[in-house]
Design an enzyme around this catalytic site. Structure first.
Site, PDB file in Angstrom:
ATOM      1  N   ASN A  56       1.161  -1.043  -0.426  1.00 21.59           N
ATOM      2  CA  ASN A  56      -0.153  -0.304  -0.444  1.00 21.59           C
ATOM      3  C   ASN A  56       0.842   1.673   0.005  1.00 21.59           C
ATOM      4  OD1 ASN A  56      -2.278   1.922   2.167  1.00 21.59           O
ATOM      5  ND2 ASN A  56      -2.088   1.390  -0.286  1.00 21.59           N
ATOM      6  N   SER A  60      -0.810   0.211  -5.331  1.00 17.76           N
ATOM      7  CA  SER A  60      -2.567   0.511  -4.874  1.00 17.76           C
ATOM      8  C   SER A  60      -2.314   2.012  -4.775  1.00 17.76           C
ATOM      9  CB  SER A  60      -3.406  -0.140  -2.998  1.00 17.76           C
ATOM     10  OG  SER A  60      -2.244   0.052  -2.781  1.00 17.76           O
TER      11      SER A  60
END
Length: 164
Positions: free
Chosen positions: A11, A15
């Site tokens: 992350n 993403s």
């Protein structure tokens, strides 16, 4: 409201790039109020004592080249409850999908890979390893555009101005 969660390993690259690229796309179409868009990790590698690392600087710089900001974004981990909260949980590669299914306890359904919307079985390559943030950016843009077209075909969005 259409709720989308993009998921990758840490992350901090793929993403969040997808999160902010899609936010930018829907904002430019005046559709921001119809969406909740976020991103998460399948691992805790980028989360220390409950605080996630910010978007990796080269990923942030690639977004900035295209006029997209991601200020304040920090890594968070995917939770089992995210499956019931979000309409779409979109991973970047097959390993993400397996880990998303393990974490949420669900297989398939709301879980898909981003480039599937563009008719591709390819993964979004991880620029942490490739250092090709430009390629990742272009693939994410392709996937997000295809995802919006998918939503439009499903009758979940108004037709784009070019199709009226």
């Amino acid at each position: 409201m259409i709720k989308i969660l993009f998921v990758c390993h840490g992350n901090i690259c793929r993403s969040p790039m997808a999160e902010f690229i899609l936010k930018d796309m829907v904002a430019k179409q005046g559709l921001s109020a119809q969406f909740e868009i976020a991103s998460a990790a399948t691992s805790t590698e980028e989360i220390w004592n409950g605080v996630g690392n910010p978007v990796y600087p080269p990923a942030r710089e690639e977004l900035a080249k295209h006029g997209i900001r991601c200020d304040g974004k920090r890594a968070v981990q995917l939770k089992k409850s995210d499956y019931s909260h979000y309409d779409y949980l979109i991973g970047m590669d097959a390993m993400n999908i397996r880990n998303m299914e393990r974490i949420t306890g669900h297989k398939g359904g709301k879980i898909s890979m981003l480039l599937e919307y563009a008719g591709r079985k390819d993964s979004i390559s991880d620029p942490w390893y490739t250092s090709r943030f430009d390629i990742t950016y272009n693939d994410v843009v392709e996937g997000c555009q295809a995802f919006l077209q998918y939503l439009e075909k499903q009758g979940k969005l108004p037709p784009s101005p070019t199709e009226i």
